[in-house]
Design an enzyme around this catalytic site. Sequence first.
Site, PDB file in Angstrom:
ATOM      1  NE  ARG A 255       3.950  21.232   2.215  1.00  0.00           N
ATOM      2  CZ  ARG A 255       4.453  20.674   1.109  1.00  0.00           C
ATOM      3  NH1 ARG A 255       5.426  19.769   1.212  1.00  0.00           N
ATOM      4  NH2 ARG A 255       4.010  20.993  -0.084  1.00  0.00           N
TER       5      ARG A 255
ATOM      6  CD  GLU B 157      24.625  28.712  26.234  1.00  0.00           C
ATOM      7  OE1 GLU B 157      24.159  29.863  26.190  1.00  0.00           O
ATOM      8  OE2 GLU B 157      25.265  28.200  25.278  1.00  0.00           O
TER       9      GLU B 157
HETATM   10  N1  LIG Z   1      16.973  23.158  15.507  1.00  0.00           N
HETATM   11  C1  LIG Z   1      17.632  24.089  15.742  1.00  0.00           C
HETATM   12  C2  LIG Z   1      18.438  25.255  15.869  1.00  0.00           C
HETATM   13  C3  LIG Z   1      18.769  26.038  16.980  1.00  0.00           C
HETATM   14  C4  LIG Z   1      18.457  25.861  18.422  1.00  0.00           C
HETATM   15  C5  LIG Z   1      17.691  24.786  18.862  1.00  0.00           C
HETATM   16  C6  LIG Z   1      17.449  24.604  20.227  1.00  0.00           C
HETATM   17  C7  LIG Z   1      17.994  25.512  21.152  1.00  0.00           C
HETATM   18  C8  LIG Z   1      17.990  25.611  22.561  1.00  0.00           C
HETATM   19  C9  LIG Z   1      18.725  26.707  22.888  1.00  0.00           C
HETATM   20  N2  LIG Z   1      19.199  27.287  21.763  1.00  0.00           N
HETATM   21  C10 LIG Z   1      18.763  26.571  20.689  1.00  0.00           C
HETATM   22  C11 LIG Z   1      19.007  26.767  19.326  1.00  0.00           C
HETATM   23  N3  LIG Z   1      19.549  27.042  16.543  1.00  0.00           N
HETATM   24  N4  LIG Z   1      19.713  26.926  15.217  1.00  0.00           N
HETATM   25  C12 LIG Z   1      19.074  25.849  14.762  1.00  0.00           C
HETATM   26  N5  LIG Z   1      19.059  25.422  13.447  1.00  0.00           N
END
Ligand SMILES: N#Cc1c(-c2ccc3cc[nH]c3c2)n[nH]c1N
Length: 243
Positions: free
Chosen positions: A158, A115
């Site tokens: 890039r 989480e």
């Molecule tokens: N950046 C980004 C993210 C994430 C994300 C990032 C870190 C963790 C750690 C646990 N679950 C996560 C989801 N989900 N969707 C995005 N655009």
Amino acid sequence: MRIDVITIFPGYLAPLREALLGRAIAAGLVDLDVHDLRDWTHDVHQAVDDAPYGGGPGMVMRPQVWGEALDAVLARDARTPRIVVPTPAGRPFTQATAQEWAGAERLLFACGRYEGIDQRVVDDARGRGLPVDEVSIGDYVLVGGEAAVLVMVEAVVRLLPGVLGNPASAEQDSFSDGLLEGPAYTRPETWRGLAVPEVLRSGNHAAIARWRRDRALERTAQRRPDLLAALPERALDKADRAF
Ligand SMILES: N#Cc1c(-c2ccc3cc[nH]c3c2)n[nH]c1N
């Protein structure tokens, strides 16, 4: 530029050593170090997470482990990094973010799982005067930060001088002028009954530039009207407005 990544899945970042990014590392344009967060655990189970205060589903990543890991990785280089924490709750990562970070001497990516990371890790770093960016690569939910780091590192590296064979590519790609790129074509002239737009074969560079700009405006208006609305007044010339 030095890039550090802390993660419980170091193998997930292996693609960073392939292709364009791999060549940038080989050329000494980027130093990349990927660190296993579990190296900073002290228990037999190498626990990196624990139950959330206040209850609720899932687990939260422990501040002690992250604090030790960040302190150790920070100390490995005198340059102060921008600390980047991917999170669905972060501010949007955009081309402007990539351009901003491309000017940094060092980036340190902290990949959460479960989480997320105990908020005190970010609060402690900020309290010590370290720049911390909590960013999101889009409005969808991933399982961890590693995929986001692959995206962000590619978008930033890039832009570094010497990485792209033709620097004009970075200047002309989507978002660099606030618009989406228009369609691109190559040989053959006709393929499955579809012809390349004649203007592109005319050799009339002014007409070609106008056509490409019109296609970019058209595509942006159709697919991302929000980008068009965000353009500063000065960004559109008289011919653009006639479009
Ligand atoms: N950046 C980004 C993210 C994430 C994300 C990032 C870190 C963790 C750690 C646990 N679950 C996560 C989801 N989900 N969707 C995005 N655009």
